[in-house]
Design an enzyme around this catalytic site. Structure first.
Site, PDB file in Angstrom:
ATOM      1  NE  ARG B 145     -32.549   7.867  -2.891  1.00 30.78           N
ATOM      2  CZ  ARG B 145     -33.407   6.912  -3.091  1.00 30.78           C
ATOM      3  NH1 ARG B 145     -34.474   6.807  -2.342  1.00 30.78           N
ATOM      4  NH2 ARG B 145     -33.212   6.057  -4.055  1.00 30.78           N
ATOM      5  CG  LEU B 157     -42.707   7.653  -3.324  1.00 25.13           C
ATOM      6  CD1 LEU B 157     -43.954   7.623  -4.186  1.00 25.13           C
ATOM      7  CD2 LEU B 157     -41.810   6.463  -3.669  1.00 25.13           C
ATOM      8  CG  ASN B 158     -40.818   8.781   1.348  1.00 26.73           C
ATOM      9  OD1 ASN B 158     -39.724   8.965   0.860  1.00 26.73           O
ATOM     10  ND2 ASN B 158     -41.261   7.569   1.621  1.00 26.73           N
ATOM     11  CG  HIS B 210     -41.861   7.755  -7.745  1.00 27.62           C
ATOM     12  ND1 HIS B 210     -40.660   8.228  -7.286  1.00 27.62           N
ATOM     13  CD2 HIS B 210     -41.854   6.431  -7.500  1.00 27.62           C
ATOM     14  CE1 HIS B 210     -39.942   7.222  -6.798  1.00 27.62           C
ATOM     15  NE2 HIS B 210     -40.654   6.123  -6.930  1.00 27.62           N
ATOM     16  CE1 TYR B 266     -41.158   0.647  -6.605  1.00 32.74           C
ATOM     17  CE2 TYR B 266     -39.915  -1.224  -7.420  1.00 32.74           C
ATOM     18  CZ  TYR B 266     -39.976  -0.060  -6.676  1.00 32.74           C
ATOM     19  OH  TYR B 266     -38.880   0.391  -5.989  1.00 32.74           O
ATOM     20  CD  GLN B 267     -50.272  -5.191 -10.984  1.00 30.85           C
ATOM     21  OE1 GLN B 267     -49.430  -5.634 -11.756  1.00 30.85           O
ATOM     22  NE2 GLN B 267     -51.549  -5.387 -11.162  1.00 30.85           N
ATOM     23  CG  HIS B 420     -37.770   0.193  -9.860  1.00 28.61           C
ATOM     24  ND1 HIS B 420     -36.729   0.291  -8.975  1.00 28.61           N
ATOM     25  CD2 HIS B 420     -38.548   1.296  -9.659  1.00 28.61           C
ATOM     26  CE1 HIS B 420     -36.870   1.413  -8.266  1.00 28.61           C
ATOM     27  NE2 HIS B 420     -37.955   2.039  -8.670  1.00 28.61           N
ATOM     28  CG  HIS B 422     -34.126  -7.315 -12.019  1.00 29.28           C
ATOM     29  ND1 HIS B 422     -33.941  -8.212 -11.001  1.00 29.28           N
ATOM     30  CD2 HIS B 422     -34.210  -6.092 -11.421  1.00 29.28           C
ATOM     31  CE1 HIS B 422     -33.921  -7.571  -9.840  1.00 29.28           C
ATOM     32  NE2 HIS B 422     -34.090  -6.288 -10.069  1.00 29.28           N
ATOM     33  CG  HIS B 471     -32.367 -12.538 -13.395  1.00 29.48           C
ATOM     34  ND1 HIS B 471     -31.426 -11.530 -13.338  1.00 29.48           N
ATOM     35  CD2 HIS B 471     -33.443 -12.092 -12.694  1.00 29.48           C
ATOM     36  CE1 HIS B 471     -31.916 -10.506 -12.642  1.00 29.48           C
ATOM     37  NE2 HIS B 471     -33.135 -10.820 -12.239  1.00 29.48           N
TER      38      HIS B 471
END
Lengths: 745, 745
Positions: B145, B157-158, B210, B266-267, B420, B422, B471
Site C-alpha cells: 500500500r 510504516l508498520n 511516517h 496523530y500527535q 489527514h 479536515h 463539522h
C-alpha cells in the site's frame, strides 16, 4: 369511620387490628385525641431509634446515609416551607415540590430521632401544618389523570406514594407535637388522605401495584393513627372481607417463585409498598407471620428481582425504562428488609452496589454487616421464574453462563402482564460482555420529562414499543399478538416445555397457541459452550404451524454497528421505504432487502469491542431485510435502532433457525483485532418425523449438533438423518459433539 | 554502506555519530563482527537493567507490568515460533502475528534482563533467527500500500514500528548471543531493515510522522549495531545534510507550544517515535541536549497532548479514531520519559490512569514515585496551542471551566494539517458533564477490522468525515473549504484574533480568508459563567462577508435525544429527502425543515441526564433543518448521528449567532427531573458600526451582554445601541452584567 379504644392503646405496645373485636372498633373519633401514650412511634419503635442513634455513626454506610439526609433537609429548611397548590403534571414544579416535601418529612423525622435535634421535628411539623391547611380544601387535581385523579398529584398513585413516605416521618415526630398539633395533622392530613384512598375502591380494591401503594399507605397510616379499621381495610380491602387488600395482593400478584406478572420494572416499583408495609405488619403484628406467607414469597420476590437483572439493570421486558436497576431506591428497602429477615449475605453485595441503606433498623443491620465485611458475591445463575399465582401461566427463563458479565439469554414465556404487558410471546433478549446485544426497546417514555407528553407513556409506546414487531419474535400478517388487545392476551399464557441446565448446555422451550387464530409456534433456545468457540453461542429454533398461508416475519433487534452484511441485498440508499402501515411497521425504514432464499445468511456487528455474527435461515424461502426504527416519528420520540427482519410469504408452516455467536476482540486503545472471523463454518437444519437437528460445523473440525423434539416436554425416542448421518436419542433433546474429520488450522 | 571502526566501539561506552570523522566511517562491514565489547546494551544500560532487576518488584506498577510481559511472552513461547510469510492486510493473520512477534521480542529482551532467565533470551533469539531466514528473501508485500510498500507489512510504516520495538528487545539480548548468531541477526534482520528504510528517501526524508517512525527505527538500530552512519542518517536525513531527518522533524513538526499540526490523534502516534528516539539519543549522546531543543518542545508536546483531551479521550479533530485516549500505549512512553526528564508530578496522575509503565528506567521512576504517592492532579486549564513551526499559523483554542469533567469548548483555528486534515476552519466542539455534546465525527474508519475495507480509512472518510458539512462551521454553496483540496488549504491558516481568560468569561476569536474565494468569515466564541445559570454557556457569533449572494449553511452536530423542537417545521416522516448530491450532502437524510425566518429558534436535547438547549438565529432569514447522517451508505460504514442545519440563501453577508446552554438534571434512578426548562428567556443580537452585542436575558431578571468588535484583535472604542440601551467599550470585547428590572421568582 371507626377508631380504636384508648384502653387498647395504653395496653398494647404493638397492636393488632385483627385482634380487635368488631364492637370495640365503633369508638368515636375523639377517643384517640390527646392520648399521649398513643403517640409513640410504631413503624420504628423508640428503642430501635435509640439503638440507631447510639450505633449508626460506627457504620459508614449508615453514617453516610444520615449525612445525605441531613444535607437534603438542611437545604429544604434553608429554602423555607413551600406547600404549593397542586397545578402541574408530572415533572412540573408543584409535582416535584410535593415529592421533595415527602422526602423531607420522612428524612426530618428520622433525623429528629437520630440526632435529638428538635429543629428537625419542628420543620417536619411545619411542613405538615402547611398540608393541614392545604389538603382539606383540595378537590381533584386540575391535570387529573386516570379514572380517579389524585389530589396533591395528577395520579392517585402519587398521592399514595406521598403518604407511604410522609407517614414514616410523621410517626417519628408525632410524640413531639402538642395534642393540638397532632390532632390538626391527624385529622386534616393523614386521616383524610388515607380515607380518600380507601374510599375509592375502583383503585383501592384492585389486584394491581397501584392498589398496593394505596393499601400500604392506608395501613401504615392506620398503625400510626391507631386506627384498626384503616389497617383492616388495608389488609382485607375496603369492604374488609378479604376479597381485596394486601393479603389478597400478596397471594395473587406474585408467582410461587416470586415473579411479578408485569415484569421486573414494575416488580421493583410494586415491591416497595409490599415490603415496606409487610415490615410494618411484622413490627406491629408479628403473629401474622407476613414474611412467611406463601413459603416466604415476598422475600423470594426480592431475590427474583435481583436475578432478573444484568449489568446492574433490570431486564426491560414489558413497559420498562432502560436505566432502572439494582440501585433504585425501591430496591434499597427490599434488600435491607430481606437481609434483616433472612441473613442472606449475598444480598449484602447488592447493598454495597446500591451505596445506600434505609435509616431504619434493617438499614442499620445491613450497614453493620457490611462494616464487618460479611458480603458474599451475589451469584447470577440460570433461573426459571414461573408466572401466575399458581406458577402455571408461563415463565420467565434466564439462561446464564459466565456469571455477572457473561452470557444471559432471556426467553420471555410469561403471560401477558396486564396493561403494561407487551405483545411478545416467546420473545428473547441476549446479553454478553456487560452489554445488551439482542434488545428489547423497553417503554417509549421519558419519565417525568414534561416536554415529552408530560413524562407519561408516549403515543409511540402503543404504536411501537408494545407491538410484536418491536420484539424478537414471530409476527403473522403484520398483526401483533392478540390483535394488540391485552385483555384478549391475559388468559392465554405460553406452555413451558423444557428448562434444562448442564455444564455446557442450557436449554429452554415453550409453545404458544392463540396469539393468532389458527397459528401455533414453538421455540427452543439453547446456550451452548464448546472448546472450539470463544464464547457460548445461542441456538434458536422456531417452528410455526398455521392453518392457512400467511406472511411470517421474524425480527431481530440488535445493538451495534454493522461490520458485514453476509448476503446479497438491494440497498435503499437514497429513498428508504417505510416497512408498512400499522402495528409498528409504520415506524421502520428499510435500508436493504434480499431476494427470497433458503440458504443460511449472516450478519456481523461490533459492540463494545466484541463481534457478533448471527447466522439465520428458514426452511421456506425467506427474504432478509435490514431496517431502522424512526419513521413516522415527527416528535423524535423514538430511539433509532437497527433491526434485521426475516420474512416468509405465502406459507402455512415454516421453521426459522439461527445461531448467534459472540467472537473476537477489538481493542481500540491497543489497536489490535483478534477473532474478527466467525468460528462457525456452517449451520444446517435436518428434519425427522417429530424432531429437528441443528448442526454447527466449527472451525478446527469440530461439529456440534443439537437434537430437539417437536414437543420436548415428552419422552420417547427420536431419529433424524441427513447428509449421511443419523442422530437418535430418547427424550426432549440431546447434544452430540463430534469431529468432522475436516480439522484444520 | 559504511560502518564504524572497532576502535571507537572499544573505547566509547556511549558513542557519538556526530563526533566521528567522515573518513573513519568508511571501515568495512566485517569490522564490527565478533567484537564482544560492542554487544553490551546501549538503549538501556546494563547498570540500569540491574537496578530495575533489583528494585522493580518493590513498586506495584512496575511489578504488574513485568507480570503482564511474562504472561504475554509465556503464551507466545507456548504457542511456538511463528514467523509467517507476509500475506495479509491490516487486521489479517500475518499482519497481527508480526505485531505479536515484535511485542514478544521486546518483552522477552526486557524479561531476560529483569529475571536473568536465559529462556527469554533464547526465545527472542529464535524468533529473530526466524526473521533472519525470512527477511532477506522478501520483496514488496503482496498487499503493498502507498508509494513504498512494506516488506513484513503492507505499509512501510508498520515495518518501521516493528523495528522500533524489536530493536529494543534485541539490544537487551544481543550480548547473550554467540558471535555467529549476532552476525546472522545483525546482517539479515536489523541492518537490512534499517537500510530498507533509509534507502527510500521518498518516505525517510519526509517531514511527516511516517518518516519519524522510520528515522527512529534507523537511529535506534544504528546505536545498537554501532553504526554511526545509520544514526547520522536518522538525525540528518538520508543524505546526512540536515535537510531531513529527526532534528529537522523536531524543528518543523511541532509548534513552539508543542502542538503537532495533524492534531492530537496523530500527535499521540507521532510522539512515540519522537520520544523513544530522543530518549535513545539522550542516553547515547547526552551532549546533544535533545530534550532541551527548541525550549524543550518534545516535553511540551507531551503536556500539550494531555491538555488536548477530555474525559480521557483525545479531542478528535481531523482524522481521528474516537476511542483513543490518554491510556494509549504510545503515551505511556511519553508520560514516563517526560516525567523522568521534568519531575512534573502532575504527569503521575496521568500515569496512574494509564495503569501501565515502560519496563525501562523511566518506567521505574514513575512506578517508584507512584508508590511513594507523589502524584498531583493534572490540571485541565484554558489552553491556546499555536500552530506552525513558528507558532504563526493559527491555533487550537481550548476554553475550560469546571476542571476535568466540566465544560470544554474547543475552537479549531489550526492550519490544514496535511492529508489527514479536515476541511473545518473555525469549527468547534463542546464537552460537558464528561460527555461529547457538540461533536466531530472523527475519522470514518474501523482500525484494523478487515471486513471494513481492511481497516484503512473508508471511502466515507473522504465523502463525509473530512467534508465541511460533517463539522460545525460554515459551508458556502454546498462546497467544502478549499474545494476539498488539502494542498490548497495547507498554506492558508486562520488568523487568531483573541484569546482571553477571566474568572467568569473565556473568549476566543479568529478570522478565515481564502477557504472560499471572496468570502471572509470571523467567529467569536465565549464560555460564560453567571450566577443565574446552572452551568456556563457557550456564546457563538459568526460573521460572513461574501462578495456575491450565496447559500450559507451552518451545521451543528449534537449528541443526545431530541426533547423539544422549539420551532415550526415540516416533518418528513414517510420519505426523507437526501440533503444534496456531493461534498457530504449526499449522506444526510432530512427529517424536518422550517420556513425561512430571522427569529431565534431553539432545540433541546437530553444527554446523560443533562438537558442542552441551543438557541440560534441569523440576521438574514434562515431555514432550520434537522437531519441525520446515513444516506448513500450501502455498507453501513457511517454512524447515524443527528444534526441541525441553519441555511441562509441568496445573501452576500450574514451573521449567525447562538447560545448553547447545559441545564437541569434527569435522574433515571431516582426518577427526578430538575431544571428541564432553559434559564435563558431571550437571545438578541444588536449591531453597531464595527461591533456587535449579544444579549442574554436570564430567568430571574438578570441580563448578560457581550460586546464583540468586528476585529477583536485591535484596540479602539465601540458603541452599539438597541432596544433603548447603549453599550460602549474600548478594545476587542467587553462583558456587561445588569439586572433587567423584570426579576421574578
Amino acid at each position: 369511620m371507626t377508631r380504636s379504644t384508648p384502653l387498647m392503646l395504653l395496653l398494647a405496645a404493638t397492636f393488632s387490628a385483627a385482634a380487635l373485636p368488631a364492637a370495640h372498633a365503633q369508638a368515636p373519633n375523639a377517643a384517640t385525641r390527646g392520648a399521649e401514650a398513643g403517640s409513640a412511634p410504631v413503624l420504628v419503635t423508640a428503642a430501635q431509634w435509640e439503638q440507631m442513634r447510639r450505633d449508626g455513626a460506627g457504620y459508614p454506610m449508615f453514617a453516610r446515609e444520615q449525612a445525605r439526609a441531613e444535607k437534603l433537609v438542611r437545604a429544604m429548611m434553608k429554602a423555607g416551607i413551600d406547600v404549593p397548590v397542586p397545578k402541574d403534571k408530572g415533572g412540573g414544579y408543584t409535582h416535584e415540590q410535593h415529592k421533595r416535601n415527602y422526602q423531607a418529612i420522612q428524612a426530618a423525622g428520622a433525623l429528629y430521632r437520630l440526632t435529638g435535634d428538635k429543629a428537625y421535628a419542628n420543620f417536619a411539623r411545619d411542613v405538615l401544618l402547611g398540608y393541614a391547611t392545604l389538603y382539606p380544601g383540595l378537590g381533584a387535581h386540575p391535570e387529573g389523570r386516570g379514572q380517579i385523579p389524585g389530589r396533591l398529584f395528577w395520579q392517585t398513585l402519587n398521592d399514595s406514594v406521598w403518604l407511604v413516605n410522609a407517614v414514616q416521618g410523621y410517626d417519628a415526630i408525632r410524640d413531639s407535637l402538642s395534642a393540638d398539633e397532632r390532632r390538626t395533622i391527624d385529622d386534616n392530613v393523614f386521616r383524610p388522605m388515607a380515607q380518600f384512598l380507601s374510599g375509592n375502591p375502583e383503585n383501592f380494591d384492585k389486584i394491581h401495584n397501584h392498589a398496593t401503594w394505596a393499601v400500604a399507605a392506608t395501613g401504615m397510616t392506620g398503625y400510626v393513627l391507631r386506627d384498626p379499621v384503616l389497617v383492616d381495610q388495608a389488609l382485607k380491602g375496603s369492604k374488609r372481607d378479604g376479597n381485596a387488600g394486601f393479603l389478597k395482593q400478596v397471594d395473587q400478584l406474585f408467582s410461587p417463585d416470586g415473579y411479578y406478572e408485569e415484569g421486573p420494572y414494575y416488580q421493583r416499583y410494586a415491591l416497595a409498598p409490599f415490603i415496606l408495609f409487610a415490615n410494618a405488619v411484622q413490627r406491629n403484628e408479628p403473629e401474622r407471620g407476613i414474611f412467611k406467607r406463601r413459603d416466604g414469597v415476598l422475600l423470594k420476590a426480592v431475590d427474583a428481582l435481583v436475578q432478573s437483572s444484568y449489568g446492574g439493570y433490570f431486564i426491560p421486558i414489558n413497559d420498562a425504562i432502560l436505566d432502572k436497576g439494582l440501585d433504585t431506591e425501591e430496591l434499597v428497602a427490599g434488600i435491607d428488609i430481606a437481609y434483616a429477615n433472612t441473613g442472606d449475605t449475598r444480598l449484602l453485595s447488592v447493598a454495597k452496589g446500591q451505596k445506600r441503606v434505609l435509616l431504619s433498623p434493617e438499614g442499620l443491620q445491613v450497614a453493620k454487616a457490611l462494616a464487618e465485611d460479611k458480603a458474599r458475591p451475589y451469584a447470577f445463575v440460570p433461573t426459571l421464574l414461573r408466572d401466575g399465582p399458581a406458577g402455571t401461566e408461563g415463565a420467565l427463563a434466564i439462561l446464564r453462563m459466565g456469571g455477572e458479565d457473561g452470557q444471559a439469554l432471556v426467553m420471555k414465556n410469561t403471560k401477558q402482564g396486564m396493561g403494561h404487558g407487551h405483545f411478545d410471546k416467546l420473545n428473547w433478549l441476549f446479553y454478553d460482555n456487560g452489554q445488551r446485544v439482542v434488545t428489547d426497546y423497553g417503554a417509549a417514555r421519558f419519565l417525568n420529562i414534561e416536554a415529552k407528553s408530560g413524562g407519561i407513556y408516549l403515543p409511540e409506546n402503543t404504536s411501537w414499543a408494545r407491538q410484536t414487531l418491536a420484539h424478537n419474535t414471530l409476527v403473522v400478517n403484520e398483526q401483533s399478538h392478540f390483535g394488540s388487545d391485552w385483555k384478549k392476551g391475559q388468559p392465554l399464557a405460553p406452555a413451558p416445555l423444557l428448562f434444562a441446565v448442564t455444564d455446557d448446555t442450557q436449554i429452554v422451550s415453550a409453545r404458544m397457541d392463540g396469539a393468532y387464530d389458527g397459528v401455533s409456534f414453538t421455540r427452543t433456545q439453547a446456550l451452548l459452550a464448546h472448546p472450539s468457540l470463544g464464547q457460548p453461542v445461542v441456538l434458536d429454533l422456531l417452528r410455526v404451524d398455521g392453518s392457512t398461508p400467511a406472511r411470517y416475519d421474524l425480527p431481530l433487534h440488535f445493538n451495534g454497528h454493522i461490520m458485514d452484511v453476509g448476503f446479497k441485498a438491494q440497498s435503499a440508499v437514497t429513498t428508504r421505504p417505510v416497512l408498512g402501515k400499522a402495528n409498528g411497521y409504520q415506524h421502520v425504514w428499510v435500508d436493504a432487502s434480499s431476494e427470497p432464499g433458503t440458504e443460511a445468511r449472516s450478519l456481523t456487528w461490533l459492540l463494545d469491542g466484541r463481534f457478533y455474527t448471527y447466522r439465520f435461515a428458514s426452511t421456506a424461502p425467506a427474504r432478509a431485510l435490514i431496517g431502522e426504527s424512526g419513521a413516522n416519528d415527527p416528535s423524535f420520540n423514538l430511539r433509532r435502532e437497527p433491526l434485521l427482519l426475516q420474512r416468509v410469504d405465502g406459507q402455512a408452516s415454516t421453521t426459522f433457525y439461527g445461531v448467534l455467536e459472540p467472537h473476537g476482540q477489538y481493542d481500540g486503545t491497543a489497536e489490535t483485532v483478534r477473532g474478527a472471523n466467525s468460528r462457525i463454518d456452517r449451520l444446517v437444519h435436518y428434519r425427522g418425523k417429530d424432531a429437528s437437528v441443528l448442526v454447527l460445523d466449527l472451525a478446527g473440525g469440530q461439529r456440534l449438533a443439537l437434537g430437539i423434539a417437536d414437543d420436548p416436554s415428552k419422552g420417547g425416542s427420536h431419529e433424524v438423518s441427513g447428509d449421511g448421518q443419523r442422530w437418535s436419542w430418547n427424550g426432549g433433546w440431546k447434544r452430540f459433539d463430534t469431529a468432522t474429520g475436516k480439522g484444520g488450522k
